[in-house]
Design a protein around this motif. Structure first.
Motif, mmCIF file in Angstrom:
data_model
loop_
_atom_site.group_PDB
_atom_site.id
_atom_site.type_symbol
_atom_site.label_atom_id
_atom_site.label_comp_id
_atom_site.label_asym_id
_atom_site.label_seq_id
_atom_site.Cartn_x
_atom_site.Cartn_y
_atom_site.Cartn_z
ATOM 1 N N ASP A 3 0.859 -1.184 0.000
ATOM 2 C CA ASP A 3 0.000 0.000 0.000
ATOM 3 C C ASP A 3 0.893 1.231 0.000
ATOM 4 O OD1 ASP A 3 -2.501 -1.245 0.075
ATOM 5 O OD2 ASP A 3 -2.319 -1.582 2.228
ATOM 6 N N TYR A 124 -12.105 -8.717 11.336
ATOM 7 C CA TYR A 124 -12.556 -7.709 10.373
ATOM 8 C C TYR A 124 -11.665 -7.798 9.141
ATOM 9 C CZ TYR A 124 -15.092 -3.432 9.204
ATOM 10 O OH TYR A 124 -15.921 -2.509 8.628
ATOM 11 N N THR A 126 -10.471 -5.943 6.709
ATOM 12 C CA THR A 126 -9.453 -4.953 6.322
ATOM 13 C C THR A 126 -8.687 -4.419 7.531
ATOM 14 O OG1 THR A 126 -11.096 -3.173 6.429
ATOM 15 C CG2 THR A 126 -10.774 -4.242 4.294
ATOM 16 N N GLN A 127 -8.669 -5.178 8.629
ATOM 17 C CA GLN A 127 -8.023 -4.695 9.842
ATOM 18 C C GLN A 127 -6.524 -4.477 9.638
ATOM 19 O OE1 GLN A 127 -8.565 -7.203 13.274
ATOM 20 N NE2 GLN A 127 -7.301 -5.915 14.598
ATOM 21 N N LYS A 128 -6.016 -3.322 10.114
ATOM 22 C CA LYS A 128 -4.592 -2.988 10.067
ATOM 23 C C LYS A 128 -3.970 -3.170 11.454
ATOM 24 C CE LYS A 128 -4.933 -1.525 5.771
ATOM 25 N NZ LYS A 128 -6.362 -1.829 5.580
ATOM 26 N N GLY A 153 -13.923 1.533 9.948
ATOM 27 C CA GLY A 153 -13.947 0.079 10.044
ATOM 28 C C GLY A 153 -14.011 -0.425 11.473
#
Length: 326
Positions: A3, A124, A126-128, A153
């Motif tokens: 990303d 979740y 798209t958890q970062k 989120g």
């Protein structure tokens, strides 16, 4: 696979704090280290501008594009912050702390994503990782600054902003996200944190709840489960939920074994006897202790009779219990 994180500023009134990597305990000193006459340690940095950028002029016999304007060059020389190599190439002196590693660059490969075994993992999609958001927030803000996450989120940026003593605003379209964030803040910071923030957009009356149930039954389900602190069983609107909308876990003896409450939510329909019986079947299949049926509409008289029968105080321990809530 990566990303790209972009840093924008509307004006010069911005923050960008230098972040340092950890210095290895036995890392050798380099030839770029320089002890100045003031007794402090500096690192000799390149004065040339990368990629042909920067003003071009001759400096001590070298014609180059430089990082500094001629005015900045003169100021640095007057301050004694410029030294020259044997070839006459200028080097700028930058303060260095030998306890710190190098300044963090723009490729970050030292933070792993949360996996299924991580204590951070919330399921979740798209958890970062919190370490990533800590780095971003620490580099771009100071204590008391406001952090905005318009697609928050499961609330990683929100939780980290709270931890780092920033103010924050989180926005998300789903009640699933809001419930996750509420639970995450409570788990991280205790019940007291609830008085520090407001939730805008949730139903605050029966009329609001009825409208939400009519417009979006899935969102009503997520909101209703959040009221009782339950975790939603699936984040998808479609797909087999196996009769389970949410779960709660509890302990009521010294065995240490977690016991389960199965929750089913009915948004806009009248609850019938068959649905109650289905829930009881799910409870027995999952070996849960309790089943809770949350409905928008009041249950019928036959349903109330089922509830009364299932709350019999002489019930044996291995019998499942069904509770209807409104």
């Amino acid at each position: 696979m990566h990303d790209i994180i972009l840093f924008y500023s509307k004006s010069k009134d911005r923050r960008f704090n230098r972040i340092f990597t950890e210095r290895a305990e036995h890392a050798p000193n380099t030839h770029d280290l320089y002890r100045h006459t003031d007794g402090k340690m500096y690192r000799k940095g390149d004065c040339r501008a990368p990629g042909g950028r920067g003003p071009r002029y001759e400096w001590n016999g070298h014609l180059q594009n430089w990082r500094f304007t001629q005015e900045e060059k003169k100021r640095l020389e007057d301050e004694g912050k410029i030294v020259f190599s044997r070839t006459g190439m200028p080097r700028v002196l930058r303060p260095v702390d030998l306890k710190k590693g190098s300044t963090l660059q723009d490729v970050w490969v030292d933070i792993d994503p949360p996996n299924s075994g991580s204590a951070e993992a919330l399921g979740y999609p798209t958890q970062k990782p919190e370490a990533l958001l800590e780095r971003i927030i620490e580099s771009s803000s100071n204590e008391g600054d406001v952090i905005l996450d318009p697609f928050c989120g499961c609330g990683t940026a929100i939780a980290v902003a709270e931890k780092l003593k920033r103010r924050w605003i989180g926005i998300d379209i789903t009640h699933l996200a809001i419930n996750l964030i509420r639970k995450r803040l409570r788990d991280h910071f205790g019940e007291e944190v609830r008085k520090d923030y407001d939730i805008i957009g949730e139903p605050v009356s029966v009329t609001d709840a009825a409208e939400l149930a009519k417009q979006d039954p899935f969102q009503f389900q997520s909101w209703a489960l959040g009221l009782v602190g339950a975790r939603i069983a699936t984040s998808a609107k479609k797909g087999a939920d196996k009769g389970i909308d949410g779960r709660l876990y509890f302990h009521d003896d010294k065995s240490g074994r977690s016991k389960q409450i199965i929750l089913s939510v009915k948004a806009g329909e009248n609850v019938n006897v068959a649905q109650v019986r289905d829930l009881r079947g799910v409870i027995e299949r999952e070996k849960a202790e309790i089943g809770v049926l949350i409905s928008m509409e009041p249950p019928s008289k036959p349903n109330r009779r089922i509830r009364a029968l299932n709350r019999n105080p002489f019930q044996t321990r291995n019998q499942s219990r069904v509770q209807i809530q409104m």
